[in-house]
Design a protein around this motif. Structure first.
Motif, PDB file in Angstrom:
ATOM      1  N   LYS A   7      -1.967  16.512  -3.399  1.00 20.50           N
ATOM      2  CA  LYS A   7      -2.529  15.309  -4.033  1.00 20.50           C
ATOM      3  C   LYS A   7      -1.421  14.520  -4.699  1.00 20.50           C
ATOM      4  O   LYS A   7      -0.564  15.091  -5.362  1.00 20.50           O
ATOM      5  N   CYS A   8      -1.428  13.206  -4.506  1.00 17.01           N
ATOM      6  CA  CYS A   8      -0.504  12.292  -5.187  1.00 17.01           C
ATOM      7  C   CYS A   8      -1.300  11.278  -5.985  1.00 17.01           C
ATOM      8  O   CYS A   8      -2.371  10.840  -5.547  1.00 17.01           O
ATOM      9  N   THR A   9      -0.776  10.908  -7.122  1.00 17.67           N
ATOM     10  CA  THR A   9      -1.300   9.781  -7.881  1.00 17.67           C
ATOM     11  C   THR A   9      -0.171   8.768  -7.980  1.00 17.67           C
ATOM     12  O   THR A   9       0.926   9.103  -8.425  1.00 17.67           O
ATOM     13  N   ILE A  10      -0.471   7.541  -7.554  1.00 17.10           N
ATOM     14  CA  ILE A  10       0.516   6.466  -7.504  1.00 17.10           C
ATOM     15  C   ILE A  10       0.179   5.451  -8.592  1.00 17.10           C
ATOM     16  O   ILE A  10      -0.956   4.954  -8.644  1.00 17.10           O
ATOM     17  N   PHE A  11       1.146   5.135  -9.431  1.00 16.51           N
ATOM     18  CA  PHE A  11       0.996   4.112 -10.455  1.00 16.51           C
ATOM     19  C   PHE A  11       1.904   2.947 -10.069  1.00 16.51           C
ATOM     20  O   PHE A  11       3.107   3.150  -9.890  1.00 16.51           O
ATOM     21  N   LEU A  12       1.333   1.780  -9.935  1.00 16.98           N
ATOM     22  CA  LEU A  12       2.101   0.588  -9.580  1.00 16.98           C
ATOM     23  C   LEU A  12       2.043  -0.426 -10.707  1.00 16.98           C
ATOM     24  O   LEU A  12       0.962  -0.702 -11.243  1.00 16.98           O
ATOM     25  N   ALA A  13       3.191  -0.987 -11.064  1.00 17.16           N
ATOM     26  CA  ALA A  13       3.212  -2.023 -12.097  1.00 17.16           C
ATOM     27  C   ALA A  13       2.458  -3.256 -11.628  1.00 17.16           C
ATOM     28  O   ALA A  13       1.908  -3.994 -12.435  1.00 17.16           O
ATOM     29  N   ASP A  14       2.408  -3.469 -10.322  1.00 18.12           N
ATOM     30  CA  ASP A  14       1.697  -4.610  -9.738  1.00 18.12           C
ATOM     31  C   ASP A  14       0.958  -4.122  -8.505  1.00 18.12           C
ATOM     32  O   ASP A  14       1.584  -3.801  -7.492  1.00 18.12           O
ATOM     33  N   ILE A  15      -0.359  -4.029  -8.586  1.00 17.97           N
ATOM     34  CA  ILE A  15      -1.156  -3.476  -7.487  1.00 17.97           C
ATOM     35  C   ILE A  15      -0.995  -4.284  -6.202  1.00 17.97           C
ATOM     36  O   ILE A  15      -1.218  -3.769  -5.111  1.00 17.97           O
ATOM     37  N   SER A  16      -0.526  -5.510  -6.306  1.00 20.36           N
ATOM     38  CA  SER A  16      -0.304  -6.303  -5.091  1.00 20.36           C
ATOM     39  C   SER A  16       0.861  -5.736  -4.267  1.00 20.36           C
ATOM     40  O   SER A  16       1.043  -6.119  -3.114  1.00 20.36           O
ATOM     41  N   GLU A  17       1.637  -4.804  -4.835  1.00 19.78           N
ATOM     42  CA  GLU A  17       2.735  -4.174  -4.105  1.00 19.78           C
ATOM     43  C   GLU A  17       2.304  -2.888  -3.398  1.00 19.78           C
ATOM     44  O   GLU A  17       3.132  -2.158  -2.845  1.00 19.78           O
ATOM     45  N   TRP A  18       0.994  -2.648  -3.362  1.00 18.48           N
ATOM     46  CA  TRP A  18       0.425  -1.444  -2.746  1.00 18.48           C
ATOM     47  C   TRP A  18       0.850  -1.311  -1.286  1.00 18.48           C
ATOM     48  O   TRP A  18       1.268  -0.242  -0.852  1.00 18.48           O
ATOM     49  N   GLN A  19       0.773  -2.379  -0.512  1.00 21.15           N
ATOM     50  CA  GLN A  19       1.128  -2.310   0.903  1.00 21.15           C
ATOM     51  C   GLN A  19       2.618  -2.032   1.091  1.00 21.15           C
ATOM     52  O   GLN A  19       3.000  -1.239   1.952  1.00 21.15           O
ATOM     53  N   ALA A  20       3.458  -2.656   0.302  1.00 26.63           N
ATOM     54  CA  ALA A  20       4.898  -2.395   0.392  1.00 26.63           C
ATOM     55  C   ALA A  20       5.182  -0.930   0.072  1.00 26.63           C
ATOM     56  O   ALA A  20       6.003  -0.287   0.742  1.00 26.63           O
ATOM     57  N   PHE A  21       4.503  -0.381  -0.930  1.00 25.21           N
ATOM     58  CA  PHE A  21       4.672   1.033  -1.251  1.00 25.21           C
ATOM     59  C   PHE A  21       4.231   1.896  -0.074  1.00 25.21           C
ATOM     60  O   PHE A  21       4.925   2.849   0.302  1.00 25.21           O
ATOM     61  N   ASN A  22       3.092   1.574   0.527  1.00 18.54           N
ATOM     62  CA  ASN A  22       2.578   2.363   1.651  1.00 18.54           C
ATOM     63  C   ASN A  22       3.566   2.420   2.808  1.00 18.54           C
ATOM     64  O   ASN A  22       3.685   3.449   3.477  1.00 18.54           O
ATOM     65  N   GLU A  23       4.251   1.332   3.064  1.00 21.51           N
ATOM     66  CA  GLU A  23       5.214   1.306   4.167  1.00 21.51           C
ATOM     67  C   GLU A  23       6.329   2.327   3.929  1.00 21.51           C
ATOM     68  O   GLU A  23       6.748   3.014   4.856  1.00 21.51           O
ATOM     69  N   VAL A  24       6.788   2.436   2.696  1.00 20.33           N
ATOM     70  CA  VAL A  24       7.821   3.419   2.369  1.00 20.33           C
ATOM     71  C   VAL A  24       7.223   4.828   2.365  1.00 20.33           C
ATOM     72  O   VAL A  24       7.827   5.775   2.887  1.00 20.33           O
ATOM     73  N   TYR A  25       6.035   4.980   1.827  1.00 23.76           N
ATOM     74  CA  TYR A  25       5.350   6.274   1.736  1.00 23.76           C
ATOM     75  C   TYR A  25       5.245   6.933   3.111  1.00 23.76           C
ATOM     76  O   TYR A  25       5.456   8.138   3.253  1.00 23.76           O
ATOM     77  N   LYS A  26       4.960   6.133   4.135  1.00 27.29           N
ATOM     78  CA  LYS A  26       4.806   6.674   5.492  1.00 27.29           C
ATOM     79  C   LYS A  26       6.128   7.160   6.075  1.00 27.29           C
ATOM     80  O   LYS A  26       6.121   7.886   7.063  1.00 27.29           O
ATOM     81  N   ASP A  27       7.261   6.813   5.481  1.00 25.31           N
ATOM     82  CA  ASP A  27       8.543   7.374   5.898  1.00 25.31           C
ATOM     83  C   ASP A  27       8.724   8.803   5.368  1.00 25.31           C
ATOM     84  O   ASP A  27       9.579   9.538   5.862  1.00 25.31           O
ATOM     85  N   PHE A  28       7.944   9.185   4.367  1.00 23.23           N
ATOM     86  CA  PHE A  28       8.079  10.500   3.739  1.00 23.23           C
ATOM     87  C   PHE A  28       6.927  11.444   4.064  1.00 23.23           C
ATOM     88  O   PHE A  28       7.114  12.657   4.093  1.00 23.23           O
ATOM     89  N   PHE A  29       5.732  10.901   4.257  1.00 17.42           N
ATOM     90  CA  PHE A  29       4.552  11.711   4.549  1.00 17.42           C
ATOM     91  C   PHE A  29       3.978  11.301   5.900  1.00 17.42           C
ATOM     92  O   PHE A  29       3.941  10.114   6.227  1.00 17.42           O
TER      93      PHE A  29
END
Length: 126
Positions: A73-95
């Motif tokens: 389980k991961c919990t992701i905290f973003l300072a700006d939720i509009s950056e969710w998709q950008a985070f997901n793109e990087v996340y898929k390089d690791f998981f």
């Protein structure tokens, strides 16, 4: 219960443990996109911070005999939720699929002025 600090990412002297192990469960404190051994964020915005955050997670897990494959389980905290998709793109390089369970939320400010923080629960398994 075992309180763990590898010294590989977080600088000494912070008022929390990097992780706590209870039986087969491993609770990793929130990781950020810091240069290991410092409290200095990497430059470059959400993508670079996300990449460093997940690299720091991997380093810390490996220091304790785990890998990203052990994350339940991961919990992701973003300072700006509009950056969710950008985070997901990087996340898929690791998981990769099957992905851990996950929650993501926008926060009103993160420590160190960061863009992202990730905490996780991993499981020691044979």
């Amino acid at each position: 219960m075992e309180f763990l600090n590898s010294g590989k990412v977080l600088p000494a002297g912070l008022p929390f443990s990097e992780a706590v192990r209870i039986g087969d469960l491993f609770y990793l404190s929130g990781q950020m996109g810091i240069v290991p051994g410092t409290t200095r964020l990497v430059p470059g915005g959400i993508r670079e911070e996300a990449r460093q955050t997940l690299m720091n997670m991997r380093i810390t897990l490996e220091a304790h005999g785990l890998s990203l494959r052990h994350v339940a389980k991961c919990t992701i905290f973003l300072a700006d939720i509009s950056e969710w998709q950008a985070f997901n793109e990087v996340y898929k390089d690791f998981f990769q699929a099957p992905y851990p369970a996950r929650s993501a939320l926008g926060a009103n400010g993160l420590a160190l002025g960061g863009r992202v923080e990730v905490e996780c629960v991993a499981v020691f398994s044979p």
